[in-house]
Design a protein around this motif. Structure first.
Motif, PDB file in Angstrom:
ATOM      1  N   THR A 249      25.968  18.131 -30.275  1.00 54.88           N
ATOM      2  CA  THR A 249      25.070  16.995 -30.337  1.00 54.88           C
ATOM      3  C   THR A 249      24.845  16.438 -28.952  1.00 54.88           C
ATOM      4  OG1 THR A 249      26.970  15.580 -30.768  1.00 54.88           O
ATOM      5  CG2 THR A 249      25.748  16.386 -32.664  1.00 54.88           C
ATOM      6  N   GLY A 250      23.695  15.788 -28.792  1.00 58.46           N
ATOM      7  CA  GLY A 250      23.380  15.181 -27.510  1.00 58.46           C
ATOM      8  C   GLY A 250      22.215  15.857 -26.850  1.00 58.46           C
ATOM      9  N   ASN A 251      21.527  15.114 -26.029  1.00 61.02           N
ATOM     10  CA  ASN A 251      20.359  15.614 -25.324  1.00 61.02           C
ATOM     11  C   ASN A 251      20.809  16.392 -24.089  1.00 61.02           C
ATOM     12  OD1 ASN A 251      18.050  16.031 -23.861  1.00 61.02           O
ATOM     13  ND2 ASN A 251      17.205  13.985 -24.263  1.00 61.02           N
ATOM     14  N   PRO A 252      20.447  17.684 -23.967  1.00 56.86           N
ATOM     15  CA  PRO A 252      20.870  18.474 -22.807  1.00 56.86           C
ATOM     16  C   PRO A 252      20.429  17.891 -21.479  1.00 56.86           C
ATOM     17  CG  PRO A 252      19.969  19.883 -24.522  1.00 56.86           C
ATOM     18  CD  PRO A 252      19.684  18.480 -24.940  1.00 56.86           C
ATOM     19  N   ALA A 253      19.453  16.981 -21.502  1.00 57.32           N
ATOM     20  CA  ALA A 253      19.000  16.356 -20.256  1.00 57.32           C
ATOM     21  C   ALA A 253      19.905  15.209 -19.824  1.00 57.32           C
ATOM     22  CB  ALA A 253      17.563  15.855 -20.422  1.00 57.32           C
ATOM     23  N   LEU A 258      27.406  18.156 -23.586  1.00 54.36           N
ATOM     24  CA  LEU A 258      28.123  19.344 -23.111  1.00 54.36           C
ATOM     25  C   LEU A 258      27.158  20.434 -22.642  1.00 54.36           C
ATOM     26  CD1 LEU A 258      30.954  19.600 -25.793  1.00 54.36           C
ATOM     27  CD2 LEU A 258      31.188  18.882 -23.413  1.00 54.36           C
ATOM     28  N   HIS A 259      25.878  20.283 -23.011  1.00 51.84           N
ATOM     29  CA  HIS A 259      24.852  21.231 -22.577  1.00 51.84           C
ATOM     30  C   HIS A 259      24.101  20.748 -21.335  1.00 51.84           C
ATOM     31  CE1 HIS A 259      25.060  23.927 -26.011  1.00 51.84           C
ATOM     32  NE2 HIS A 259      25.018  22.895 -26.833  1.00 51.84           N
ATOM     33  N   TYR A 260      24.571  19.710 -20.732  1.00 52.62           N
ATOM     34  CA  TYR A 260      23.837  19.115 -19.610  1.00 52.62           C
ATOM     35  C   TYR A 260      23.579  20.156 -18.524  1.00 52.62           C
ATOM     36  CZ  TYR A 260      22.783  16.138 -15.578  1.00 52.62           C
ATOM     37  OH  TYR A 260      22.195  15.557 -14.480  1.00 52.62           O
ATOM     38  N   MET A 261      22.308  20.245 -18.130  1.00 51.84           N
ATOM     39  CA  MET A 261      21.913  21.228 -17.122  1.00 51.84           C
ATOM     40  C   MET A 261      21.916  20.588 -15.743  1.00 51.84           C
ATOM     41  SD  MET A 261      18.934  23.343 -19.157  1.00 51.84           S
ATOM     42  CE  MET A 261      18.036  21.874 -19.672  1.00 51.84           C
ATOM     43  N   GLU A 307      19.304  31.778 -37.107  1.00 54.44           N
ATOM     44  CA  GLU A 307      19.251  33.115 -36.514  1.00 54.44           C
ATOM     45  C   GLU A 307      17.917  33.293 -35.810  1.00 54.44           C
ATOM     46  OE1 GLU A 307      19.417  37.694 -38.139  1.00 54.44           O
ATOM     47  OE2 GLU A 307      20.653  36.174 -39.128  1.00 54.44           O
ATOM     48  N   PHE A 308      17.867  32.960 -34.542  1.00 58.84           N
ATOM     49  CA  PHE A 308      16.626  33.098 -33.777  1.00 58.84           C
ATOM     50  C   PHE A 308      16.945  33.635 -32.387  1.00 58.84           C
ATOM     51  CE2 PHE A 308      18.230  28.835 -33.040  1.00 58.84           C
ATOM     52  CZ  PHE A 308      18.096  28.658 -31.668  1.00 58.84           C
ATOM     53  N   ALA A 309      15.938  34.290 -31.791  1.00 55.40           N
ATOM     54  CA  ALA A 309      16.106  34.898 -30.471  1.00 55.40           C
ATOM     55  C   ALA A 309      16.052  33.821 -29.393  1.00 55.40           C
ATOM     56  CB  ALA A 309      15.026  35.945 -30.226  1.00 55.40           C
ATOM     57  N   ALA A 328      18.022  32.816 -20.761  1.00 53.29           N
ATOM     58  CA  ALA A 328      17.526  32.583 -22.111  1.00 53.29           C
ATOM     59  C   ALA A 328      18.162  31.334 -22.714  1.00 53.29           C
ATOM     60  CB  ALA A 328      17.809  33.805 -22.987  1.00 53.29           C
ATOM     61  N   TYR A 329      19.448  31.118 -22.430  1.00 49.80           N
ATOM     62  CA  TYR A 329      20.144  29.920 -22.914  1.00 49.80           C
ATOM     63  C   TYR A 329      19.489  28.656 -22.370  1.00 49.80           C
ATOM     64  CZ  TYR A 329      23.804  26.304 -22.535  1.00 49.80           C
ATOM     65  OH  TYR A 329      24.494  25.125 -22.549  1.00 49.80           O
ATOM     66  N   TYR A 330      19.258  28.623 -21.069  1.00 47.44           N
ATOM     67  CA  TYR A 330      18.645  27.439 -20.461  1.00 47.44           C
ATOM     68  C   TYR A 330      17.226  27.212 -20.973  1.00 47.44           C
ATOM     69  CZ  TYR A 330      22.521  27.156 -17.122  1.00 47.44           C
ATOM     70  OH  TYR A 330      23.756  27.024 -16.551  1.00 47.44           O
ATOM     71  N   GLN A 331      16.462  28.285 -21.129  1.00 47.58           N
ATOM     72  CA  GLN A 331      15.087  28.140 -21.614  1.00 47.58           C
ATOM     73  C   GLN A 331      15.060  27.635 -23.053  1.00 47.58           C
ATOM     74  OE1 GLN A 331      12.209  28.317 -19.911  1.00 47.58           O
ATOM     75  NE2 GLN A 331      13.495  28.610 -18.093  1.00 47.58           N
ATOM     76  N   SER A 332      16.013  28.107 -23.881  1.00 46.68           N
ATOM     77  CA  SER A 332      16.031  27.667 -25.272  1.00 46.68           C
ATOM     78  C   SER A 332      16.370  26.189 -25.388  1.00 46.68           C
ATOM     79  CB  SER A 332      17.031  28.506 -26.077  1.00 46.68           C
ATOM     80  OG  SER A 332      18.364  28.223 -25.671  1.00 46.68           O
ATOM     81  N   LEU A 333      17.213  25.689 -24.486  1.00 43.15           N
ATOM     82  CA  LEU A 333      17.539  24.262 -24.511  1.00 43.15           C
ATOM     83  C   LEU A 333      16.305  23.400 -24.269  1.00 43.15           C
ATOM     84  CD1 LEU A 333      20.940  24.148 -22.566  1.00 43.15           C
ATOM     85  CD2 LEU A 333      20.586  23.894 -25.021  1.00 43.15           C
ATOM     86  N   LYS A 334      15.323  23.942 -23.554  1.00 42.94           N
ATOM     87  CA  LYS A 334      14.101  23.198 -23.258  1.00 42.94           C
ATOM     88  C   LYS A 334      13.055  23.323 -24.370  1.00 42.94           C
ATOM     89  CE  LYS A 334      14.664  24.064 -18.273  1.00 42.94           C
ATOM     90  NZ  LYS A 334      14.059  24.729 -17.084  1.00 42.94           N
TER      91      LYS A 334
END
Length: 507
Positions: A249-253, A258-261, A307-309, A328-334
């Motif tokens: 949970t939480g906004n990656p921005a 925990l996904h903070y870029m 289940e998505f690419a 791909a991980y970073y792009q999916s977060l956006k």
């Protein structure tokens, strides 16, 4: 011309080697095509967690040759779970002028895991009526011994001294470890070449013969007389699949996620992914990994998917190397909205379907899950693991963040074998570690990642071997190559991929 060799000594004088042999030793052989001179090779190893290079050893110096094939080997401890960086430096004993940066040759490195063979043998050879190669004399013969490899090639393992000006040489007796001759396989082919020594390094080929250690061990007899002939000379582990869910949970921005870029350092998910991925990707020849996600609302209609690419291409979810998976991980977060629940069982069942189609040992699958500890389908996940325990697959779970990981510890099954509906897992296939236990207090992220990878991958070789042994599957002769193919590929391949999970945390 009757060219023959006689083994003059019995091989019954065996002595154990002084040094004990660890569980996994690897012998590295070096050869090269480089500039003319007196070349030798120096091997450097790099310490874990830093970039300091230390000299490990060096080969002998070979006189006057463009193609040095070094007899002296490098024997190293091999650790599946660690990245062991090696550097090979070629040097000349006598400095020669050259152009800096100019390519000066090719290095050939071969490695073979050594058997736990502790015997050594004393041998002596002589020759009779060898060919005359020198215009003003006879010949200056010497022997070169080669051990055959599993791929059909040969590796040099011993050279005798040169006996000057004779067609009937008697070489000095020499002692050699049996593992150097045949790596403990008494029936492995040993090729012996005979050369006439020339000062300029262009040694004349006299002939060759083949034998085995079993034949040589008969000692001096009619069985060890060989015709030297001139012949025409022509010059699994497994594929790894990784699946990593993103669900936190939480906004990656936002820095609280925990996904903070961060533009300055990797987040915990990325560090765990990179730490494990950079080690395991070396066991996949084409470095193409399917990266899938679960637990998110997808554009454009916001439907929830498990289940998505990650790369947005459902027809081809493969990413090139760990860097491709990270991208791909970073792009999916956006592009997606992380969304619950966090279900592990769909991911496990997805990999299990592939593993169930190739139970002949030609492929082995590994599922990587990076999680914050939240799991919404515990009962279904336990059942999926029990079902998968009879398949060629392992599951790695890395916990990130400050949460308690009681559920993950239960799935690990180290203390109590995991069960579901009265059925117990056939074998332990899950390894769980919390990333926070490996974080270096000085802030050295390289060391933190190295420590994590070492422990999280430590059980994979035993899990892999336990599956093969319980089913009586033995390595096939041609299984040395690593491939990244579909599950029907005939060679052993450890497959890997990544899945992403719910409402915000890569699992």
């Amino acid at each position: 011309m009757n060219n023959s060799f006689v083994n003059m000594a019995s091989t019954g004088n065996f002595d154990p080697l002084n040094a004990s042999i660890p569980a996994t030793k690897v012998e590295i052989t070096v050869s090269s095509c480089i500039i003319h001179g007196l070349p030798f090779c120096v091997l450097y190893t790099q310490g874990m967690g830093n970039k300091e290079w230390r000299e490990f050893g060096r080969t002998e110096v070979i006189d006057n040759t463009l193609n040095p094939d070094f007899v002296r080997k490098f024997i190293l401890d091999y650790f599946f779970e660690e990245r062991q960086n090696l550097r090979f430096d070629f040097r000349l004993e006598k400095a020669l002028g050259g152009i800096p940066g100019k390519k000066c040759g090719t290095i050939i490195v071969k490695a073979e895991e050594l058997n736990n063979c502790r015997e050594s043998v004393m041998m002596q050879f002589c020759g009779n009526k060898l060919d005359k190669k020198d215009f003003f004399g006879k010949s200056d013969p010497f022997l070169v011994f080669h051990r055959s490899n599993e791929d059909g090639t040969f590796t040099i393992c011993h050279k005798t001294e040169v006996v000057k000006n004779t067609l009937n040489p008697v070489w000095q007796a020499f002692k050699i470890p049996v593992r150097a001759l045949c790596n403990g396989d008494y029936d492995r082919t040993i090729k012996v070449e005979v050369y006439d020594w020339d000062r300029d390094g262009s040694h004349d080929f006299i002939g060759e013969f083949s034998t085995s250690y079993r034949e040589l061990s008969r000692g001096q007899s009619q069985f060890n007389v060989y015709e030297v002939s001139v012949v025409q000379r022509t010059n699994t582990l497994t594929r790894f699949v990784r699946m990593f869910p993103l669900s936190q949970t939480g906004n990656p921005a936002q820095p609280t996620s925990l996904h903070y870029m961060s533009p300055y350092q990797l987040n915990a998910y990325a560090m765990a992914l990179k730490a494990v991925g950079e080690i395991i990707q070396d066991y996949d020849s084409d470095k193409m990994f399917p990266a899938l996600g679960f637990g998110a609302k997808l554009p454009p209609d916001g439907r929830v998917s498990h289940e998505f690419a990650l790369n947005g291409n459902p027809q081809n979810p493969y990413c090139t190397g760990i860097d491709g998976v990270m991208e791909a991980y970073y792009q999916s977060l956006k592009s997606v909205q992380l969304y619950g629940p966090t279900n592990f069982s769909p991911v496990i069942n997805h990999v299990a379907r592939y593993a169930a189609s190739v139970k002949d040992g030609s492929q082995y699958f590994v599922l990587l899950i990076i999680t914050d500890g939240v799991i919404s389908d515990m009962a279904q996940t336990k059942e999926s693991i029990v079902n998968a325990s009879c398949l060629p697959m392992s599951i790695i779970i890395v916990g990130v963040g400050p949460a308690e990981f009681d559920a993950m510890v239960e799935l690990d099954g180290d203390e109590i074998r995991i069960s579901s509906r009265g059925r117990y897992a056939e074998r332990d296939i899950v390894q769980f570690v919390p990333f926070r236990d490996y974080i270096d207090r000085t802030g050295n992220h390289i060391l933190s990642m190295a420590r994590l990878a070492k422990d999280v991958l430590a059980e994979i070789p035993d899990q892999f071997l336990s599956y093969m042994r319980t089913r009586g599957i033995k390595p096939s002769p041609g299984a040395a190559a690593l491939h990244a193919a579909e599950p029907t590929h005939p060679n052993p391949d450890m497959r890997g991929g990544f899945f992403r999970g719910r409402g915000g945390s890569p699992k």
